[in-house]
Design a protein around this motif. Sequence first.
Motif, PDB file in Angstrom:
ATOM      1  N   LYS A  33       0.821  -1.207   0.000  1.00 58.45           N
ATOM      2  CA  LYS A  33       0.000   0.000   0.000  1.00 58.45           C
ATOM      3  C   LYS A  33       0.860   1.264   0.000  1.00 58.45           C
ATOM      4  CE  LYS A  33      -4.075  -0.672   0.473  1.00 58.45           C
ATOM      5  NZ  LYS A  33      -5.034  -0.769  -0.625  1.00 58.45           N
ATOM      6  N   SER A  34       1.852   1.302   0.910  1.00 61.42           N
ATOM      7  CA  SER A  34       2.677   2.504   1.012  1.00 61.42           C
ATOM      8  C   SER A  34       3.981   2.195   1.734  1.00 61.42           C
ATOM      9  CB  SER A  34       1.934   3.610   1.765  1.00 61.42           C
ATOM     10  OG  SER A  34       1.685   3.208   3.101  1.00 61.42           O
ATOM     11  N   SER A  36       6.836   4.546   4.060  1.00 59.66           N
ATOM     12  CA  SER A  36       7.195   5.845   4.625  1.00 59.66           C
ATOM     13  C   SER A  36       8.324   5.647   5.625  1.00 59.66           C
ATOM     14  CB  SER A  36       5.993   6.502   5.299  1.00 59.66           C
ATOM     15  OG  SER A  36       5.528   5.713   6.365  1.00 59.66           O
ATOM     16  N   ASN A  53       7.826   9.469   1.721  1.00 58.41           N
ATOM     17  CA  ASN A  53       6.518   8.806   1.715  1.00 58.41           C
ATOM     18  C   ASN A  53       6.120   8.528   0.275  1.00 58.41           C
ATOM     19  OD1 ASN A  53       5.738   9.157   4.594  1.00 58.41           O
ATOM     20  ND2 ASN A  53       5.887  11.315   4.053  1.00 58.41           N
ATOM     21  N   ASN A  54       5.550   7.346   0.058  1.00 59.61           N
ATOM     22  CA  ASN A  54       5.044   7.051  -1.272  1.00 59.61           C
ATOM     23  C   ASN A  54       3.941   6.003  -1.181  1.00 59.61           C
ATOM     24  OD1 ASN A  54       4.803   7.311  -4.002  1.00 59.61           O
ATOM     25  ND2 ASN A  54       6.906   6.742  -4.471  1.00 59.61           N
ATOM     26  N   ASP A  55       2.871   6.228  -1.928  1.00 59.44           N
ATOM     27  CA  ASP A  55       1.779   5.262  -2.030  1.00 59.44           C
ATOM     28  C   ASP A  55       1.990   4.437  -3.287  1.00 59.44           C
ATOM     29  OD1 ASP A  55       0.518   6.253   0.254  1.00 59.44           O
ATOM     30  OD2 ASP A  55      -0.578   7.762  -0.895  1.00 59.44           O
ATOM     31  N   TYR A  56       1.691   3.132  -3.202  1.00 60.81           N
ATOM     32  CA  TYR A  56       1.966   2.247  -4.331  1.00 60.81           C
ATOM     33  C   TYR A  56       0.746   1.502  -4.853  1.00 60.81           C
ATOM     34  CZ  TYR A  56       6.877   3.044  -3.619  1.00 60.81           C
ATOM     35  OH  TYR A  56       8.091   3.637  -3.504  1.00 60.81           O
ATOM     36  N   ASN A  57       0.096   0.747  -3.994  1.00 61.83           N
ATOM     37  CA  ASN A  57      -0.990  -0.144  -4.395  1.00 61.83           C
ATOM     38  C   ASN A  57      -0.502  -1.176  -5.410  1.00 61.83           C
ATOM     39  OD1 ASN A  57      -3.551  -0.682  -3.519  1.00 61.83           O
ATOM     40  ND2 ASN A  57      -4.524   0.252  -5.286  1.00 61.83           N
ATOM     41  N   LYS A 101       3.477  -0.472   4.566  1.00 60.98           N
ATOM     42  CA  LYS A 101       2.117  -0.915   4.870  1.00 60.98           C
ATOM     43  C   LYS A 101       1.691  -1.884   3.775  1.00 60.98           C
ATOM     44  CE  LYS A 101      -0.686   1.998   6.769  1.00 60.98           C
ATOM     45  NZ  LYS A 101      -0.912   1.485   8.093  1.00 60.98           N
ATOM     46  N   SER A 103      -1.176  -5.138   2.621  1.00 52.03           N
ATOM     47  CA  SER A 103      -2.528  -5.641   2.824  1.00 52.03           C
ATOM     48  C   SER A 103      -2.584  -7.087   2.359  1.00 52.03           C
ATOM     49  CB  SER A 103      -3.519  -4.784   2.040  1.00 52.03           C
ATOM     50  OG  SER A 103      -4.821  -5.314   2.132  1.00 52.03           O
ATOM     51  N   GLU A 108      -4.647  -4.878   6.944  1.00 50.14           N
ATOM     52  CA  GLU A 108      -3.407  -4.128   6.779  1.00 50.14           C
ATOM     53  C   GLU A 108      -2.421  -4.428   7.900  1.00 50.14           C
ATOM     54  OE1 GLU A 108      -3.988   0.010   5.982  1.00 50.14           O
ATOM     55  OE2 GLU A 108      -4.907  -0.419   4.050  1.00 50.14           O
ATOM     56  N   ASP A 110       1.697  -3.414   9.276  1.00 54.04           N
ATOM     57  CA  ASP A 110       2.861  -2.547   9.163  1.00 54.04           C
ATOM     58  C   ASP A 110       4.120  -3.390   9.308  1.00 54.04           C
ATOM     59  OD1 ASP A 110       1.323  -0.271   8.880  1.00 54.04           O
ATOM     60  OD2 ASP A 110       1.376   0.235  11.004  1.00 54.04           O
TER      61      ASP A 110
END
Length: 130
Positions: A33-34, A36, A53-57, A101, A103, A108, A110
């Motif tokens: 998910k991300s 950081s 920080n970066n969001d990926y999915n 993070k 899933s 979810e 960490d």
Amino acid sequence: VEKLTLKSITLQNSVIEHQTKLTNSLPIEYTLKSVSFNVYSDVEKKNKVAVWNNDYNKIIKPNASDTIQGNIVINNANSALTGLFKAMSGDNTYYVDGKAKISIHNKELDVPINLQFLLDLINQKVILKQ
């Protein structure tokens, strides 16, 4: 983190590219998910010099891997408090503290990220410490 490469150094900033290989050894897929993390110039982790920080999915299939990368920009002015001592001692070690993070089946989790690296200004390279 698999590889750290020093991209540039100025009075204001040092830019380090990071590459991280994600390997899924689980029998099920998971989604990244991300990611950081903070970078600190002191072992006590009080002097923060970078935030990433970066969001990926990104879906990582079982027994597969993927690579993420990005640039970490270290604020040299913020690291000046410990920088003089570091320069005099020759130990330019930085400390990374963060989390990925993920899933799995809509739950979810960490995953902690903790590592150290040495910024070798003389040879202009970054050394990942084990």
